[in-house]
Scaffold this active site. Structure first.
Site, short mmCIF file in Angstrom:
data_model
loop_
_atom_site.label_atom_id
_atom_site.label_comp_id
_atom_site.label_asym_id
_atom_site.label_seq_id
_atom_site.Cartn_x
_atom_site.Cartn_y
_atom_site.Cartn_z
NE ARG A 26 -12.33 -24.08 7.40
CZ ARG A 26 -12.38 -24.21 6.06
NH1 ARG A 26 -13.53 -24.25 5.43
NH2 ARG A 26 -11.28 -24.28 5.37
CE1 TYR A 68 -5.38 -29.93 8.94
CE2 TYR A 68 -5.96 -27.70 8.31
CZ TYR A 68 -5.12 -28.78 8.21
OH TYR A 68 -4.02 -28.73 7.38
CE LYS A 100 -1.94 -29.58 10.36
NZ LYS A 100 -0.71 -30.33 10.13
CG ASN A 113 -5.85 -23.09 -0.32
OD1 ASN A 113 -5.73 -22.26 0.57
ND2 ASN A 113 -6.96 -23.76 -0.52
CD GLN A 124 -15.87 -18.77 -1.89
OE1 GLN A 124 -16.59 -17.93 -2.39
NE2 GLN A 124 -16.21 -20.06 -1.88
CB THR A 125 -9.65 -14.67 -2.54
OG1 THR A 125 -9.19 -14.35 -1.22
CG2 THR A 125 -10.51 -13.53 -3.10
CG ASP A 181 -15.39 -21.53 2.67
OD1 ASP A 181 -15.41 -22.73 2.40
OD2 ASP A 181 -14.77 -20.69 2.00
N1 UDP Z 1 -15.08 -24.84 -2.83
C1 UDP Z 1 -16.04 -24.73 -3.85
N2 UDP Z 1 -16.49 -25.88 -4.43
C2 UDP Z 1 -16.06 -27.12 -4.07
C3 UDP Z 1 -15.09 -27.23 -3.05
C4 UDP Z 1 -14.61 -26.07 -2.45
O1 UDP Z 1 -16.45 -23.62 -4.20
O2 UDP Z 1 -16.55 -28.11 -4.65
C5 UDP Z 1 -14.58 -23.61 -2.21
C6 UDP Z 1 -14.62 -23.62 -0.68
O3 UDP Z 1 -15.86 -23.17 -0.21
C7 UDP Z 1 -13.49 -22.67 -0.35
C8 UDP Z 1 -12.50 -22.85 -1.49
O4 UDP Z 1 -13.23 -23.46 -2.55
O5 UDP Z 1 -13.95 -21.33 -0.35
C9 UDP Z 1 -11.29 -23.71 -1.13
O6 UDP Z 1 -11.80 -24.87 -0.53
P1 UDP Z 1 -10.90 -26.12 -0.20
O7 UDP Z 1 -11.82 -27.18 0.33
O8 UDP Z 1 -10.07 -26.47 -1.37
O9 UDP Z 1 -9.88 -25.69 0.92
P2 UDP Z 1 -9.83 -24.53 2.03
O10 UDP Z 1 -9.01 -23.47 1.41
O11 UDP Z 1 -11.22 -24.04 2.36
O12 UDP Z 1 -9.18 -25.19 3.18
#
Ligand code: UDP
Length: 316
Positions: free
Chosen positions: A145, A148, A152, A177, A212-213, A274
């Site tokens: 990651r 990105y 930023k 998000n 995870q939240t 993540d």
């Molecule tokens: N996630 C998931 N299933 C998916 C895509 C994402 O469980 O098909 C989870 C991902 O692991 C993370 C959260 O959803 O914990 C948010 O992921 P996203 O890619 O939307 O953006 P992030 O907040 O990680 O940048």
């Protein structure tokens, strides 16, 4: 600020295109710039006959000039979903460094205000919860990651340098998000992915154990926050997000509820680095901008699901 002209970078993207609509709605003229690497012309198709809107297909890492006066430069140009920036690591790093540098120079030449779209990813996998702007973050500088996150973080650093040494009037939004119409169905993020799966009758893929939240902000709230930030006198970073936090498993259950599907939940490996938790402390936005989200999650989902339903129907 009087009604004037804005340059919106990343204008064909999800948030960028909503910003274009907002500025036009406020009576501004807008030049939208995008190289369409992740953005889509269809997000701007409704503006084909709008005389106050111009579009320039342009990579902001390459030199270009903008004729005429500009009061605001809003930089929303970057791949922003994990699969996009993992597929386009160099584009992501270049647009966050060379592109931001060039666009700060544009703001300097024009005497314009500059708004940087930064991200909650600057906090990495945060050890402070919820995240306040004073937190410096817990970012892996060499993980997947990092292309990105570090782009930023560099973008924030160079924005500060232009403010300190060149006296550019800068604003910085750390965007959490965000979801809503015009997200790409295949951008890989949890909202399009799970809603798309539910609409197609496929299992919903939850990564890890789903504990995870994240905290999801509806796009019109985001745009209101950016609008207020531009017009405020406030130059420090401001979190723009919705402080209502939920687990990803609860999000998957909400998708089942909203799409009316009995799709099972299946578990897939958690991607590396993540973030375990993410929730903005928005005290600063409340105090400095008088801003807080107005659209709750249930309403936001009701406004968003039809968009994805149409996109899924187009694919059939
Ligand atoms: N996630 C998931 N299933 C998916 C895509 C994402 O469980 O098909 C989870 C991902 O692991 C993370 C959260 O959803 O914990 C948010 O992921 P996203 O890619 O939307 O953006 P992030 O907040 O990680 O940048």
């Amino acid at each position: 600020m009087a009604t004037q002209r804005a340059v919106i970078l990343g204008a064909a993207g999800f948030i960028g295109s909503h910003l274009v609509d907002r500025f036009l709605g406020e009576g501004w003229d807008v030049l939208g710039v995008d190289n369409l690497v992740t953005g889509s012309r269809s997000n701007l198709a409704h503006l084909a006959r709008e005389p106050r809107f111009d579009f320039l297909e342009q990579d902001i890492c390459e030199p270009f000039e903008v004729a005429g006066p500009v009061a605001a430069v809003l930089n929303f140009a970057s791949p922003a979903s994990p699969i996009d920036y993992l597929e386009k690591p160099f584009e992501t790093m270049h647009v966050g460094s060379i592109g931001v540098d060039r666009m700060l120079q544009l703001a300097e030449r024009k005497g314009a205000r500059f708004v940087l779209s930064s991200t909650s990813e600057v906090y990495g996998d945060p050890l402070e919860h919820p995240q306040r702007e004073s937190y410096w973050g817990n970012v892996n500088p060499i993980g997947p990651r990092s292309v990105y996150d570090e782009a930023k973080r560099f973008a924030e650093a160079i924005t500060m340098a232009y403010r300190r040494y060149r006296k550019v009037e800068t604003r910085m939004a750390r965007i959490f998000n965000t979801y809503g119409p015009r997200m790409r169905l295949d951008d890989g993020r949890v909202v399009p992915t799970l809603v798309g799966q539910a609409l197609r009758g496929e299992p919903l893929t939850v990564f890890g154990d789903g504990s995870q939240t994240r905290s999801f902000c509806y796009v019109s709230d985001n745009v209101e926050g950016i609008w207020r930030l531009l017009r405020s006198g406030y130059q420090e970073p401001v979190n723009i997000g919705n402080p209502v936090e939920m687990t990803i498993l609860d999000f998957a259950r909400a998708v089942q509820r909203h799409v009316g599907s009995a799709c099972p939940i299946v578990y897939r490996p958690l991607p590396q680095d993540d973030p375990r938790v993410r929730r903005p402390d928005i005290s600063r936005a409340r105090a400095e901008l008088g801003w807080e989200p107005a659209v709750d999650f249930e309403e936001g989902m009701r406004l968003t699901v039809p968009w994805f339903r149409e996109r899924v129907a187009e694919q059939r």
